[in-house]
Design a protein around this motif. Structure first.
Motif, PDB file in Angstrom:
ATOM      1  N   VAL A 170      -6.746  37.349 -45.194  1.00 59.35           N
ATOM      2  CA  VAL A 170      -6.200  38.347 -44.268  1.00 59.35           C
ATOM      3  C   VAL A 170      -4.955  37.774 -43.598  1.00 59.35           C
ATOM      4  O   VAL A 170      -5.017  36.725 -42.945  1.00 59.35           O
ATOM      5  N   HIS A 171      -3.838  38.464 -43.751  1.00 62.61           N
ATOM      6  CA  HIS A 171      -2.536  38.001 -43.268  1.00 62.61           C
ATOM      7  C   HIS A 171      -2.377  38.178 -41.766  1.00 62.61           C
ATOM      8  O   HIS A 171      -3.192  38.817 -41.090  1.00 62.61           O
ATOM      9  N   GLY A 172      -1.269  37.664 -41.238  1.00 61.45           N
ATOM     10  CA  GLY A 172      -0.950  37.778 -39.828  1.00 61.45           C
ATOM     11  C   GLY A 172      -0.025  38.944 -39.535  1.00 61.45           C
ATOM     12  O   GLY A 172       0.340  39.732 -40.422  1.00 61.45           O
ATOM     13  N   PHE A 173       0.385  39.053 -38.272  1.00 60.72           N
ATOM     14  CA  PHE A 173       1.224  40.156 -37.807  1.00 60.72           C
ATOM     15  C   PHE A 173       2.586  40.137 -38.506  1.00 60.72           C
ATOM     16  O   PHE A 173       3.255  39.105 -38.582  1.00 60.72           O
ATOM     17  N   GLY A 174       2.987  41.310 -39.016  1.00 60.54           N
ATOM     18  CA  GLY A 174       4.275  41.431 -39.686  1.00 60.54           C
ATOM     19  C   GLY A 174       4.299  40.897 -41.094  1.00 60.54           C
ATOM     20  O   GLY A 174       5.319  40.995 -41.773  1.00 60.54           O
ATOM     21  N   ALA A 175       3.188  40.337 -41.560  1.00 61.86           N
ATOM     22  CA  ALA A 175       3.132  39.760 -42.909  1.00 61.86           C
ATOM     23  C   ALA A 175       2.396  40.719 -43.836  1.00 61.86           C
ATOM     24  O   ALA A 175       2.240  41.913 -43.538  1.00 61.86           O
ATOM     25  N   THR A 188      12.379  30.732 -47.873  1.00 62.58           N
ATOM     26  CA  THR A 188      13.199  31.094 -49.024  1.00 62.58           C
ATOM     27  C   THR A 188      13.646  32.551 -48.955  1.00 62.58           C
ATOM     28  O   THR A 188      13.115  33.351 -48.166  1.00 62.58           O
ATOM     29  N   ASP A 189      14.606  32.903 -49.790  1.00 61.14           N
ATOM     30  CA  ASP A 189      15.027  34.303 -49.895  1.00 61.14           C
ATOM     31  C   ASP A 189      13.863  35.178 -50.320  1.00 61.14           C
ATOM     32  O   ASP A 189      13.719  36.314 -49.846  1.00 61.14           O
ATOM     33  N   GLU A 190      13.025  34.655 -51.215  1.00 56.64           N
ATOM     34  CA  GLU A 190      11.856  35.406 -51.672  1.00 56.64           C
ATOM     35  C   GLU A 190      10.951  35.758 -50.494  1.00 56.64           C
ATOM     36  O   GLU A 190      10.478  36.901 -50.375  1.00 56.64           O
ATOM     37  N   LEU A 191      10.704  34.796 -49.615  1.00 59.12           N
ATOM     38  CA  LEU A 191       9.844  35.030 -48.461  1.00 59.12           C
ATOM     39  C   LEU A 191      10.452  36.070 -47.532  1.00 59.12           C
ATOM     40  O   LEU A 191       9.767  36.997 -47.081  1.00 59.12           O
ATOM     41  N   VAL A 192      11.735  35.936 -47.237  1.00 58.12           N
ATOM     42  CA  VAL A 192      12.404  36.894 -46.354  1.00 58.12           C
ATOM     43  C   VAL A 192      12.371  38.297 -46.951  1.00 58.12           C
ATOM     44  O   VAL A 192      12.045  39.278 -46.265  1.00 58.12           O
ATOM     45  N   ASP A 193      12.674  38.405 -48.240  1.00 58.84           N
ATOM     46  CA  ASP A 193      12.663  39.720 -48.899  1.00 58.84           C
ATOM     47  C   ASP A 193      11.271  40.335 -48.878  1.00 58.84           C
ATOM     48  O   ASP A 193      11.112  41.552 -48.677  1.00 58.84           O
ATOM     49  N   MET A 194      10.251  39.490 -49.089  1.00 61.40           N
ATOM     50  CA  MET A 194       8.868  39.969 -49.110  1.00 61.40           C
ATOM     51  C   MET A 194       8.468  40.550 -47.759  1.00 61.40           C
ATOM     52  O   MET A 194       7.825  41.594 -47.667  1.00 61.40           O
ATOM     53  N   LEU A 195       8.867  39.897 -46.680  1.00 57.40           N
ATOM     54  CA  LEU A 195       8.523  40.372 -45.340  1.00 57.40           C
ATOM     55  C   LEU A 195       9.386  41.553 -44.912  1.00 57.40           C
ATOM     56  O   LEU A 195       8.956  42.377 -44.106  1.00 57.40           O
ATOM     57  N   MET A 196      10.600  41.641 -45.459  1.00 57.51           N
ATOM     58  CA  MET A 196      11.513  42.712 -45.095  1.00 57.51           C
ATOM     59  C   MET A 196      11.148  44.037 -45.763  1.00 57.51           C
ATOM     60  O   MET A 196      11.348  45.105 -45.175  1.00 57.51           O
ATOM     61  N   ALA A 197      10.652  43.996 -46.988  1.00 53.66           N
ATOM     62  CA  ALA A 197      10.467  45.215 -47.770  1.00 53.66           C
ATOM     63  C   ALA A 197       9.631  46.283 -47.051  1.00 53.66           C
ATOM     64  O   ALA A 197      10.041  47.449 -46.985  1.00 53.66           O
ATOM     65  N   PRO A 198       8.471  45.955 -46.467  1.00 55.29           N
ATOM     66  CA  PRO A 198       7.675  47.007 -45.817  1.00 55.29           C
ATOM     67  C   PRO A 198       8.338  47.593 -44.577  1.00 55.29           C
ATOM     68  O   PRO A 198       7.959  48.680 -44.131  1.00 55.29           O
TER      69      PRO A 198
END
Length: 303
Positions: A40-45, A199-209
């Motif tokens: 279970v992820h955290g806030f904003g993740a 990484t860019d991957e991490l930022v993009d992953m969190l930004m998409a939703p």
């Protein structure tokens, strides 16, 4: 047992959708044998925050990572109208997921507010939890009861900000300013002690939703949520044991306060993770995966 430091990141993670109360819920899964594990992820993740853990744990376990309603690929229905974004809601979602998708009791692993949601699920639904691992559990320092213990000059700021955010245009403007790649990266660089993990991957992953309809409303609703359980409310009434893991360099949830949670009888062990920040499972999976796997297999063998 294979070492996560040598195991490559697998591309066999499956992304699926489950319908809960008429809303689509995203989740990821990998592994077809062994004990069941729900992360279970955290806030904003989102469930993607476990992408470095699923493949390694899946070598020995049936692994799932769920998007809490309001986050990730899950639906983001209107707060207070269609859904109340509370830990009781998320606890029910997790419990129903364990019964309907996993098919039985699981080991729960949470990060940040995901720890509170996992504990709420276990307390309300004792049949679904075999054990709980808490990674840098949210201390909920802005909770109403926490603020009541502070001097007045330190306690009035948060309610003022929360009140401003309740004004729709101010709240949406605030969310719009936060939901930018540069801002997200800077926040992550505070939370992570190893900048190379941001990484860019991490930022993009969190930004998409953040681009989803309703994402801003959910963000504001949770930012204004200062009620519900504290970890010290849930730990003493857990129906199973808990193990706490804590990145020692977490700037948001101080380890000195985290150690106090180890005083509850349900907590078996408190394990500091030296030099890591708020999201150790993503920052240093080569350290976290082996200790999580040992925890799962040890408790599974005991059963």
């Amino acid at each position: 047992m294979s070492s996560s430091s040598t195991a490559p990141i697998s591309t066999n993670i499956e992304t699926k959708t489950w319908s809960w109360r008429g809303f689509p819920i995203g989740y990821k899964t990998q592994g077809n044998q062994g004990p069941a594990v729900v992360m279970v992820h955290g806030f904003g993740a989102s469930s993607g925050h476990w992408r470095k853990n699923l493949p390694v744990l899946a070598e020995n376990c049936r692994c799932y990572a769920i998007d809490l309603i309001g986050f990730g690929a899950s639906a983001k229905p209107a707060p207070g109208i269609e859904v109340d974004y509370t830990f009781e809601t998320w606890g029910q979602q997790i419990a129903d997921f364990c019964r309907e998708v996993v098919g039985g009791p699981v080991f729960l692993i949470g990060n940040s507010i995901g720890c509170i949601a996992a504990m709420q699920a276990a307390v309300d639904h004792p049949d679904i939890a075999l054990g709980i691992a808490l990674l840098n559990c949210s201390l909920r320092l802005l909770h109403d009861r926490k603020r009541a213990e502070l001097p007045w000059y330190r306690s009035f700021g948060a309610p003022l900000v929360q009140g401003l955010l309740s004004v729709n245009w101010i709240g949406q403007l605030f969310f719009g300013q936060l939901a930018k790649p540069k801002v997200v990266r800077n926040i992550l660089l505070q939370a992570y002690r190893h900048p190379e993990a941001v990484t860019d991957e991490l930022v993009d992953m969190l930004m998409a939703p953040a681009a989803d309809v309703g994402a801003g409303d959910v963000f504001i609703a949770f930012t204004r949520y200062s009620q519900g359980p504290l970890p010290e409310d849930l730990l003493p009434i857990l129906p199973c044991s808990a193990t706490i893991f804590w990145g020692t360099e977490d700037p948001w949830e101080p380890i000195e306060l985290g150690r106090e949670l180890a005083n509850f009888p349900t907590v078996e062990e408190f394990i500091p993770l030296a030099g890591l920040g708020h999201c150790p499972q993503d920052e240093a999976p080569e350290i976290v995966n082996p200790v999580l796997l040992d925890w799962i297999l040890q408790h599974s063998a005991q059963r």
